[in-house]
Design an enzyme around this catalytic site. Structure first.
Site, PDB file in Angstrom:
ATOM      1  N   ASP A   5      -2.640   7.147  14.567  1.00  0.00           N
ATOM      2  CA  ASP A   5      -2.582   5.697  14.407  1.00  0.00           C
ATOM      3  C   ASP A   5      -1.167   5.152  14.628  1.00  0.00           C
ATOM      4  OD1 ASP A   5      -3.544   3.125  13.837  1.00  0.00           O
ATOM      5  OD2 ASP A   5      -3.072   3.324  11.711  1.00  0.00           O
ATOM      6  N   TYR A  47      -6.283   7.044   0.399  1.00  0.00           N
ATOM      7  CA  TYR A  47      -6.257   5.579   0.479  1.00  0.00           C
ATOM      8  C   TYR A  47      -7.426   4.993  -0.302  1.00  0.00           C
ATOM      9  CZ  TYR A  47      -2.617   5.987   4.000  1.00  0.00           C
ATOM     10  OH  TYR A  47      -1.434   6.256   4.649  1.00  0.00           O
ATOM     11  N   GLU A  97      -2.568  15.632   8.686  1.00  0.00           N
ATOM     12  CA  GLU A  97      -3.999  15.315   8.668  1.00  0.00           C
ATOM     13  C   GLU A  97      -4.794  16.022   9.775  1.00  0.00           C
ATOM     14  OE1 GLU A  97      -4.581  11.088   8.573  1.00  0.00           O
ATOM     15  OE2 GLU A  97      -3.769  10.888   6.551  1.00  0.00           O
ATOM     16  N   GLU A 134       1.003  10.178   1.250  1.00  0.00           N
ATOM     17  CA  GLU A 134       0.711   8.838   1.779  1.00  0.00           C
ATOM     18  C   GLU A 134      -0.204   8.112   0.809  1.00  0.00           C
ATOM     19  OE1 GLU A 134      -0.884   8.441   5.740  1.00  0.00           O
ATOM     20  OE2 GLU A 134       0.420  10.017   6.558  1.00  0.00           O
TER      21      GLU A 134
END
Length: 649
Positions: free
Chosen positions: A209, A506, A453, A542
């Site tokens: 991303d 997240y 990831e 994160e």
């Protein structure tokens, strides 16, 4: 995500790229510093530039553009170096261009560099170029390199010497195509529906991303050494009580008949230890240790290791001198703590990107200094080089300022089984060799991250990460190794091999969006599951939420500044409980907004920054600043002098 490109015939350009092969890396990659025996010439500025828009993207090779000045092959434009080429022009076809581009620069070299009897070696060095590079000097190929984000160089003495007064023409062919075996990986997808797409239309698919910026991203320099020269220096340090040991190993190239002498100087210039020979130990009494920012009143203390080589060549005495900054510090990881110099260290920092308006990923001193000033204003003591190695100049400042670094290689987006095969693995091992060769002597680098990831739940991931991590530890036994996971704790096949668990999550953003109330339960469960399974310290590597600057909502709604603040506070409440146990760090995603590929969830990029892309603070920046300074002031390692000045920083 997909970035569109123009048409190309039959994929022959891709076959060409894959057929080029790869040269073995040189033994050493010392940063080019000026010394009494070494000179350096910067090649930044405007270069000639041409993108190859031919159907096969291969016109430059078919017509051998490197054999003549680039301007004679067709239309060229001026392109700044260092910079990404994507955002410099008004041409949308260049913004998303995939394929070969060509750069060229003509330079005049000093006469003293060109006389062969002076025993001078001339080296051409690129800080990085994205992604695959081939370099010619005066039409002669001198090197090729696979991978962005890391330096590469070649000795060009035999080409330029003996021709004084003739410009040195440097030509670079650069390809930004990503395949399943590159780092980061990607795939090319041809759109064959002729009712919807032009002939030979394709897109570059990526599984990460951030925007796939391309170009010559870091400084290009010419530098000199004697023909017999110091090729590499490796330093490791240990300390106990009031004594430190600086172990060194020096390699010399060009002769086997040489002498080496070493002096270690403190910041006042006083010699504190001396040695000789290619390997040994320097003993330092009452050393000044390298401490992180906010952990000591004098963070980032570095000594200077002066290495002097002398050799006889054809009756002449050659001398080479190189000075390496050295920080004395130790690292130790327990099941619940990360220790620097024997004292617990808590990572309160950020994830970053090399990203800014216009310049893309191009190195820029004003931007770098602004970022470091913001980091210190924030009270951040650390960052991860998400998701690739950062410029050496940035790493130098981390060493000098005491900013702790988790040094990550470009292995982001490893999602498909093909990217876990032997071809990918072989390249990954080479990339780790190049990264460690570059950053092995940096006191700020406390841990290597071998991926971000990956699909670590896939069966091939176990052997893949066992191999990469074992290789990394063999190259550098002095540092812990991790990779950053977003996999389920029970399914992750790479986690058994890491020293520290780094987890991205997240909650209430990508999962249960809008439901802030679920964060405490889900985050607590995450930590407890990971720790129960592995008994290793954990970093929340994160977490975060997008916010559009100036968008407000009370009660908090997603994308508002209030929602970003509220999400951070929910995470922080759990961090404060778990950092008393085994959580050793928290790194916000992200330091600043950054560009991504276009998509329906991305409005001019990713907005999870606590600063805008222009480095202006959102409300969340003040929340994080208050928190980080509070954590620093609670630390038993923090001296009173720093506590008393907190309000003024």
């Amino acid at each position: 995500a997909a970035a569109s490109g123009g048409g190309m015939a039959g994929g022959c350009w891709l076959l060409l790229l894959l057929a080029l092969g790869r040269a073995a890396p040189p033994a050493g990659m010392l940063y080019p510093r000026e010394t009494p025996s070494r000179e350096r010439k910067e090649l930044g500025g405007l270069w000639s530039f041409r993108a190859d828009f031919s159907p096969g993207r291969d016109a430059g090779f078919v017509q051998r553009w490197y054999r003549q000045p680039l301007r004679q092959t067709g239309p060229v434009i001026d392109m700044p170096v260092p910079a990404s080429f994507n955002d410099i022009t008004q041409d949308p076809s260049l913004e998303n261009y995939i394929g070969w581009v060509w750069y060229e620069k003509e330079v005049l070299l000093p006469l003293r560099w060109l006389q062969e009897d002076f025993n001078t070696r001339v080296v051409l060095r690129f800080g990085s170029a994205h992604y695959y590079s081939i370099v010619w000097v005066n039409g002669v190929q001198v090197m090729e390199h696979e991978g962005g984000h890391l330096p590469f160089e070649a000795d060009i003495s035999s080409i330029v010497q003996g021709s004084p007064g003739i410009p040195c023409r440097i030509t670079v062919a650069l390809n930004n195509t990503l395949t399943p075996h590159t780092l980061p990986p990607g795939t090319i997808q041809y759109m064959n529906d002729k009712t919807r797409y032009p002939k030979n239309y394709f897109v570059q698919n990526i599984r990460f991303d951030f925007f796939n910026y391309a170009g010559i991203h870091r400084p290009v320099v010419l530098y000199t050494t004697p023909s017999v020269y110091i090729d590499d220096i490796t330093v490791t340090t240990a300390s106990s009580d009031n004594v430190a040991m600086v172990r060194y190993q020096v390699s010399v190239v060009g002769s086997t008949l040489y002498s080496l002498s070493l002096s270690l100087r403190d910041q006042e210039g006083k010699v504190v230890a001396t040695g000789d020979g290619p390997a040994g130990v320097l003993k330092v009494l009452n050393p000044n240790l390298w401490w992180p920012y906010l952990m000591h009143e004098n963070p980032g203390y570095r000594y200077s290791l002066e290495v002097k080589m002398q050799a006889q060549v054809n009756g002449a005495l050659l001398e080479d001198l190189y000075t390496l900054p050295v920080g004395i510090r130790t690292i130790h990881v327990t099941s619940t703590q990360f220790l620097i110099n024997g004292k617990p260290f808590y990572f309160h920092g950020v994830n970053k990107h090399e990203d800014a308006d216009i310049r893309g990923k191009g190195f820029d001193w004003p931007l770098v200094m602004k970022d470091f000033n913001l980091l210190r204003w924030l009270g951040a003591n650390s960052f991860r080089t998400s998701h690739y190695p950062y410029a050496e100049e940035i790493m130098d400042l981390c060493d000098a300022y005491g900013i702790v670094v988790i040094d990550e290689c470009p292995a982001v987006g490893i999602k498909i089984p093909e990217s876990f095969g032997n071809k990918s693995l072989q390249h990954h091992l080479v990339v780790m060799e190049e990264l460690i060769r570059r950053d092995k002597n940096r006191p700020s680098v406390v841990m290597w991250s071998v991926a971000n990831e990956p699909a670590s739940e896939l069966p091939p991931a176990a052997y893949y990460f066992k191999t990469v991590i074992a290789h990394t530890k063999a190259l550098d036994p002095s540092r812990p190794v991790t990779f950053v996971t977003d996999a389920n704790y029970a399914l992750d096949l790479g986690a058994p091999y890491v020293d520290v668990i780094c987890v991205n999550s997240y909650f209430s953003w990508y999962h249960d969006p809008g439901h802030l109330e679920i964060i405490p339960l889900q985050l607590t469960t995450q930590f407890e599951n990971w720790y129960k399974t592995y008994q290793k310290p954990i970093i929340q590597s994160e977490y975060g939420a997008d916010s559009v600057p100036g968008l407000h909502s009370d009660p908090p709604l997603m994308f508002s500044e209030e929602y970003q603040k509220a999400l951070l506070r929910e995470y922080h409440s759990v961090f404060d409980k778990k950092r008393k146990e085994y959580v050793i760090g928290e790194l916000i995603w992200n330091f600043a907004d950054f560009m991504t590929n276009q998509g329906i969830t991305r409005v001019l990029g990713n907005k999870k920054g606590i600063f805008t892309r222009q480095r202006q603070p959102k409300s969340a920046a003040f929340v994080l600043r208050e928190r980080y300074w509070k954590i620093a002031n609670e630390s038993s390692c923090l001296p009173p002098i720093i506590k008393s000045h907190t309000l003024f920083l």
